[in-house]
Write a protein that holds these residues in place. Sequence first.
Motif, mmCIF file in Angstrom:
data_model
loop_
_atom_site.group_PDB
_atom_site.id
_atom_site.type_symbol
_atom_site.label_atom_id
_atom_site.label_comp_id
_atom_site.label_asym_id
_atom_site.label_seq_id
_atom_site.Cartn_x
_atom_site.Cartn_y
_atom_site.Cartn_z
ATOM 1 N N MET A 81 10.118 -28.667 -8.222
ATOM 2 C CA MET A 81 9.449 -28.609 -6.922
ATOM 3 C C MET A 81 9.314 -30.005 -6.305
ATOM 4 N N LYS A 82 9.095 -31.011 -7.130
ATOM 5 C CA LYS A 82 9.059 -32.380 -6.605
ATOM 6 C C LYS A 82 10.425 -32.780 -6.051
ATOM 7 N N ASP A 83 11.497 -32.383 -6.748
ATOM 8 C CA ASP A 83 12.849 -32.693 -6.267
ATOM 9 C C ASP A 83 13.128 -32.036 -4.919
ATOM 10 N N TRP A 84 12.506 -30.886 -4.666
ATOM 11 C CA TRP A 84 12.678 -30.218 -3.371
ATOM 12 C C TRP A 84 11.879 -30.903 -2.260
ATOM 13 N N GLY A 85 10.964 -31.763 -2.626
ATOM 14 C CA GLY A 85 10.149 -32.456 -1.628
ATOM 15 C C GLY A 85 8.757 -31.913 -1.457
ATOM 16 N N LEU A 86 8.332 -31.010 -2.340
ATOM 17 C CA LEU A 86 6.945 -30.552 -2.276
ATOM 18 C C LEU A 86 6.013 -31.693 -2.679
ATOM 19 N N VAL A 87 4.786 -31.645 -2.176
ATOM 20 C CA VAL A 87 3.820 -32.695 -2.459
ATOM 21 C C VAL A 87 2.641 -32.114 -3.235
ATOM 22 N N ASN A 88 1.850 -33.026 -3.784
ATOM 23 C CA ASN A 88 0.660 -32.637 -4.532
ATOM 24 C C ASN A 88 0.998 -31.632 -5.638
ATOM 25 N N VAL A 89 2.153 -31.831 -6.267
ATOM 26 C CA VAL A 89 2.563 -30.958 -7.369
ATOM 27 C C VAL A 89 1.833 -31.417 -8.627
ATOM 28 N N HIS A 90 1.102 -30.503 -9.252
ATOM 29 C CA HIS A 90 0.286 -30.886 -10.397
ATOM 30 C C HIS A 90 -0.135 -29.642 -11.165
ATOM 31 N N THR A 91 -0.745 -29.880 -12.317
ATOM 32 C CA THR A 91 -1.354 -28.788 -13.068
ATOM 33 C C THR A 91 -2.868 -28.977 -13.076
ATOM 34 N N GLU A 92 -3.579 -27.861 -13.217
ATOM 35 C CA GLU A 92 -5.034 -27.876 -13.348
ATOM 36 C C GLU A 92 -5.396 -27.100 -14.599
ATOM 37 N N SER A 93 -6.096 -27.747 -15.518
ATOM 38 C CA SER A 93 -6.394 -27.131 -16.805
ATOM 39 C C SER A 93 -7.635 -26.253 -16.739
ATOM 40 N N TRP A 94 -7.719 -25.339 -17.671
ATOM 41 C CA TRP A 94 -8.872 -24.462 -17.821
ATOM 42 C C TRP A 94 -8.931 -24.000 -19.280
ATOM 43 N N PRO A 95 -10.100 -23.648 -19.799
ATOM 44 C CA PRO A 95 -10.237 -23.312 -21.226
ATOM 45 C C PRO A 95 -9.608 -21.968 -21.565
ATOM 46 N N PHE A 96 -8.810 -21.955 -22.625
ATOM 47 C CA PHE A 96 -8.098 -20.735 -23.009
ATOM 48 C C PHE A 96 -8.311 -20.371 -24.468
ATOM 49 N N GLY A 97 -8.085 -21.304 -25.364
ATOM 50 C CA GLY A 97 -8.123 -21.002 -26.789
ATOM 51 C C GLY A 97 -6.863 -21.521 -27.462
ATOM 52 N N ARG A 98 -6.696 -21.182 -28.710
ATOM 53 C CA ARG A 98 -5.579 -21.718 -29.484
ATOM 54 C C ARG A 98 -4.262 -21.135 -29.017
ATOM 55 N N GLY A 99 -3.216 -21.955 -29.121
ATOM 56 C CA GLY A 99 -1.874 -21.485 -28.818
ATOM 57 C C GLY A 99 -1.235 -20.822 -30.024
ATOM 58 N N TRP A 100 -0.099 -20.196 -29.796
ATOM 59 C CA TRP A 100 0.586 -19.458 -30.871
ATOM 60 C C TRP A 100 2.065 -19.372 -30.537
ATOM 61 N N LYS A 101 2.896 -19.390 -31.592
ATOM 62 C CA LYS A 101 4.332 -19.216 -31.394
ATOM 63 C C LYS A 101 4.953 -18.695 -32.684
ATOM 64 N N ASN A 102 5.902 -17.784 -32.548
ATOM 65 C CA ASN A 102 6.703 -17.346 -33.685
ATOM 66 C C ASN A 102 7.915 -18.267 -33.820
ATOM 67 N N GLN A 103 8.035 -18.918 -34.958
ATOM 68 C CA GLN A 103 9.139 -19.837 -35.210
ATOM 69 C C GLN A 103 10.303 -19.166 -35.936
ATOM 70 N N ARG A 104 9.990 -18.179 -36.739
ATOM 71 C CA ARG A 104 11.033 -17.519 -37.523
ATOM 72 C C ARG A 104 10.561 -16.117 -37.861
ATOM 73 N N PHE A 105 11.500 -15.153 -37.765
ATOM 74 C CA PHE A 105 11.185 -13.795 -38.177
ATOM 75 C C PHE A 105 12.453 -13.134 -38.694
ATOM 76 N N VAL A 106 12.419 -12.754 -39.960
ATOM 77 C CA VAL A 106 13.529 -12.028 -40.581
ATOM 78 C C VAL A 106 12.928 -10.828 -41.295
ATOM 79 N N ALA A 107 13.453 -9.636 -41.019
ATOM 80 C CA ALA A 107 12.922 -8.416 -41.623
ATOM 81 C C ALA A 107 14.076 -7.533 -42.073
ATOM 82 N N MET A 108 14.026 -7.103 -43.330
ATOM 83 C CA MET A 108 15.087 -6.288 -43.922
ATOM 84 C C MET A 108 14.481 -5.160 -44.744
ATOM 85 N N ALA A 109 15.172 -4.031 -44.748
ATOM 86 C CA ALA A 109 14.974 -3.037 -45.790
ATOM 87 C C ALA A 109 15.982 -3.350 -46.894
#
Length: 520
Positions: A81-109
Amino acid sequence: MQFRRTFALSAVIAVLVALPLSAQWPMTEKLDLDAIYRIKDEGLQRSKVMEIESYLTDVYGPRLTGSPDTKEAADWAQKTMKDWGLVNVHTESWPFGRGWKNQRFVAMALTPRAFPLIAYPKAWTPGTNGPVTGDAVIALINTEKDFDTFRGKLRGKFVLAVPLRDVPAHFEAPGSRYTDAELADLSKQPAVGGGRGGGRGQFDAAFNRKKAQFWIDEGVAAVLDISRGDGGTVFVQGGGSRDAKDPPVAPLVTVAVEHYGRIFRTLEKKVPVTLQMDIDNRFYDADLNSFNIAGEIPGTDKADEIVMLGGHFDSWHTGTGATDNAAGSAIMMEAMRILKTTGVKLRRTVRIGLWTGEEEGLLGSKEYVKAHFGDPATMVLKPEHPKVAGYFNVDNGTGLIRGVYLQGNEAVAPIFQQWMEPFKNLGMTTLSIRNTGGTDHLSYDAVGLPGFQFIQDEVEYNARTHHSNMDTYERIQANDMMRNAVIVASFVMNTANRDEKLPRKPLPKPTPPAGRGTQP
């Protein structure tokens, strides 16, 4: 080129003259047909919307709130968006909690026959600390006495915790568009209905907490269930808490119904089944905040007033969040690009908001509205509240925009009716007085701001992609996306350039929060 422009404008004017408007809705809006032509030309001939979509899905998806993926996607979106020329591009934080991500999943019978499982772990659940092999066992716990039946028998086992269900054949296509009759029905005031809710909610919640602790106490390897999907489509959401202080849960895995059914039926025949799973799920506790992304195109003589457009940036974790809601984010980003690139007149400042935490309960947009405009719990309003001309939201998948949900705002109907005229040839014909729920325009409506969600063709949204592993780029309809960005850009431009802000409903009464919940 000049001939084509003249012809296009003449054609639009002819449509406007030929289509009768209701007698009580006189032509009051000033339509800048030249600007609409420029928006259509840029958005349909030189669109970037599918390029944006691919970055948000193929490169940065999925975008589960709190995950590293979402933060990387936000960095890309801001830079773009900055490359397009938009201004005041930013993030605003707010309280959420812990993050999470699956890094690996393998499942077999492994036995009695080896085959890979189509399955996904639930968000905010733990992993297995490496490969785990164990027997599968059916353990359906529906009453208090069922605990005694299985106590001491489940350690190291993969528990099939829900009964089988029927999987009927699909005799109708999963994708659909609104018919004329359905749109006509949608435009009518709905019947008022209601009834008393059941009384089992608190009991079920307490029982489910007890059952979750039972799996932990028994030392199960993982708890398996099935979702409403079939044909390899698996609908998966969360299973654990974002608060590390809440009670833990066992590893939770949703299995495709066809594979779950094979295991279940084999066990019913008293034939042992051995499974193996390697689940690497990671929690992120260093930063317990999430964020919203904002950017602007400054206005001219009414620059202190704003028009907002937005959609939620986050997704669930099994697909890449293509229709829910990279589609809405890409459309809104493309609408901003079109407005900036074409240089159409914008009297008011136009601001984009891309929200996280929507899937957990509209959290990001609620926090933004509370910080900038007002608190729905108290209806104490902020100085920016009277400056908002309107908010437009897209979050119903890839389908073509067919109209607007008016959210009960009768006064805006004649305005939108006229704004739709140049887009009836794209299929936008319908205004619905109805409310529609489940997405971020509700955060604006909750403090009395004119917030609107567009009516979209469902395509395969609820049937196939919404919160599923099939929510990928391949399910996106490019022509619909390009047209949607054009429509949004035009509605935003019209709002920015009106002499008056969009009409508002009366301020709602304060609505103190009822308690924590999650977005289904």
